[in-house]
Design an enzyme around this catalytic site. Structure first.
Site, mmCIF file in Angstrom:
data_model
loop_
_atom_site.group_PDB
_atom_site.id
_atom_site.type_symbol
_atom_site.label_atom_id
_atom_site.label_comp_id
_atom_site.label_asym_id
_atom_site.label_seq_id
_atom_site.Cartn_x
_atom_site.Cartn_y
_atom_site.Cartn_z
ATOM 1 N N TYR A 106 0.843 -1.194 0.000
ATOM 2 C CA TYR A 106 0.000 0.000 0.000
ATOM 3 C C TYR A 106 0.878 1.243 0.000
ATOM 4 O O TYR A 106 1.912 1.287 0.681
ATOM 5 C CB TYR A 106 -0.866 0.048 1.271
ATOM 6 C CG TYR A 106 -2.028 -0.902 1.277
ATOM 7 C CD1 TYR A 106 -3.242 -0.542 0.719
ATOM 8 C CD2 TYR A 106 -1.920 -2.153 1.872
ATOM 9 C CE1 TYR A 106 -4.328 -1.406 0.743
ATOM 10 C CE2 TYR A 106 -2.992 -3.024 1.900
ATOM 11 C CZ TYR A 106 -4.191 -2.641 1.332
ATOM 12 O OH TYR A 106 -5.251 -3.497 1.354
ATOM 13 N N TYR B 253 -0.319 -9.944 0.864
ATOM 14 C CA TYR B 253 0.706 -9.311 1.696
ATOM 15 C C TYR B 253 0.649 -9.848 3.124
ATOM 16 O O TYR B 253 -0.406 -10.245 3.598
ATOM 17 C CB TYR B 253 0.558 -7.783 1.700
ATOM 18 C CG TYR B 253 -0.752 -7.257 2.254
ATOM 19 C CD1 TYR B 253 -0.939 -7.084 3.623
ATOM 20 C CD2 TYR B 253 -1.797 -6.918 1.405
ATOM 21 C CE1 TYR B 253 -2.129 -6.593 4.128
ATOM 22 C CE2 TYR B 253 -2.995 -6.429 1.898
ATOM 23 C CZ TYR B 253 -3.157 -6.258 3.267
ATOM 24 O OH TYR B 253 -4.334 -5.789 3.756
ATOM 25 N N ARG C 188 -2.427 -12.102 3.937
ATOM 26 C CA ARG C 188 -3.769 -11.772 3.461
ATOM 27 C C ARG C 188 -3.888 -12.117 1.979
ATOM 28 O O ARG C 188 -3.018 -11.790 1.183
ATOM 29 C CB ARG C 188 -4.049 -10.276 3.657
ATOM 30 C CG ARG C 188 -4.027 -9.860 5.108
ATOM 31 C CD ARG C 188 -5.330 -9.256 5.598
ATOM 32 N NE ARG C 188 -6.497 -9.958 5.141
ATOM 33 C CZ ARG C 188 -7.611 -9.360 4.698
ATOM 34 N NH1 ARG C 188 -7.666 -8.053 4.658
ATOM 35 N NH2 ARG C 188 -8.650 -10.067 4.301
ATOM 36 N N HIS D 46 -7.214 -8.836 -2.125
ATOM 37 C CA HIS D 46 -8.550 -8.339 -1.788
ATOM 38 C C HIS D 46 -8.632 -6.857 -2.114
ATOM 39 O O HIS D 46 -7.602 -6.180 -2.240
ATOM 40 C CB HIS D 46 -8.852 -8.567 -0.296
ATOM 41 C CG HIS D 46 -7.888 -7.865 0.608
ATOM 42 N ND1 HIS D 46 -6.654 -8.393 0.938
ATOM 43 C CD2 HIS D 46 -7.932 -6.645 1.216
ATOM 44 C CE1 HIS D 46 -6.001 -7.550 1.712
ATOM 45 N NE2 HIS D 46 -6.738 -6.469 1.896
ATOM 46 N N HIS E 18 -10.624 -3.342 -0.754
ATOM 47 C CA HIS E 18 -11.470 -2.750 0.292
ATOM 48 C C HIS E 18 -12.563 -1.907 -0.355
ATOM 49 O O HIS E 18 -12.318 -1.204 -1.338
ATOM 50 C CB HIS E 18 -10.626 -1.864 1.210
ATOM 51 C CG HIS E 18 -9.594 -2.625 1.981
ATOM 52 N ND1 HIS E 18 -9.815 -3.099 3.257
ATOM 53 C CD2 HIS E 18 -8.335 -2.997 1.657
ATOM 54 C CE1 HIS E 18 -8.722 -3.725 3.675
ATOM 55 N NE2 HIS E 18 -7.821 -3.678 2.730
HETATM 56 FE FE FE Z 1 -5.939 -4.698 2.779
#
Ligand code: FE
Length: 235
Positions: free
Chosen positions: A106, A145, A155, A158, A160
């Site tokens: 991110y 990640y 994770r 995905h 959000h």
């Molecule tokens: Fe996330």
């Protein structure tokens, strides 16, 4: 909308790790111990709140400006419909999405992992549903990640989601998962949704690919009722 033809992710296999999510620190911090005092009268946002909030190109996660260089990774198109309790379309719902880049990074100061940034990834998109409650955005498929501090669970890819619409008092938060991802089976957040149909409704459906080679996925959102999309407490 819940689709019984979607294969359910397998039951969460490691109960110890599921316990981890139940004791997830931020969940406890999010739960008020006292009733919330209402200081001002509540009111819905009305039908006009969106004006000026969506600009050209906002529906594209994978470039900074329309026509600009595109982010690395597998191009995807996500479409879906927002419906109410009775299956009717919810028009002018404001949908915002945000996600990691193709390497699972991110562009945010709190992301302390070592994966590289992608200078061409905007990382978010914003769009309104049309008169049929439908929305569409372009992106690249996000990478998996590690989640440092929580057993370093990885994770699955995905996206959000935040959904805001007339009649809602606050935005609704959820996550899109991709079909066929082995990591879905061991993700405490996805598997924390105990109802199997509700859990399956968070896994997007694969559609025939787009003419430009993008993979295509459908992700429908039901705001209320028996088929309600699982919504999560905001982090
Ligand atoms: Fe996330």
């Amino acid at each position: 909308m819940s689709d019984k033809t979607i294969p359910h992710p397998k039951t969460f296999v490691d109960k110890a790790r599921l316990g981890l999510i139940k004791g997830y620190r931020v969940h406890e911090m999010r739960t008020p111990s006292q009733p919330v005092r209402v200081i001002t009268p509540s009111q819905t946002i009305g039908p006009f709140f969106h004006l000026g909030l969506v600009r050209e190109g906002d529906d594209d996660v994978a470039c900074l400006a329309p026509g600009g260089p595109r982010a690395q990774g597998t191009p995807i198109v996500v479409t879906g419909q927002v419906t109410d309790e009775n299956g009717g379309p919810v028009r002018k719902a404001l949908i915002e999405v945000w996600q990691a880049n193709t390497w699972g990074k991110y562009d945010h100061p709190d992301d302390v992992t070592q994966a590289p940034l992608d200078p061409n990834l905007k990382g978010w998109a914003r769009m309104l549903t049309d008169n049929d409650g439908r929305y569409r955005f372009r992106s690249i498929k996000p990478g998996a990640y590690p989640n440092p501090g929580y057993d370093n669970w990885v994770r699955p890819p995905h996206i959000h989601y935040s959904i805001f619409a007339a009649g809602l008092m606050q935005r609704l938060i959820t996550q899109l998962f991709f079909p066929g991802e082995a990591l879905n089976d061991i993700d405490p957040i996805l598997n924390g949704v105990e109802d199997m149909d509700a859990r399956a409704s968070l896994v997007a459906r694969a559609l025939p690919g787009e003419a430009d080679g993008s993979l295509a996925f459908a992700f429908d959102i039901v705001l209320r009722g028996k088929l309600e999309t699982p919504f999560m407490v905001e982090k």
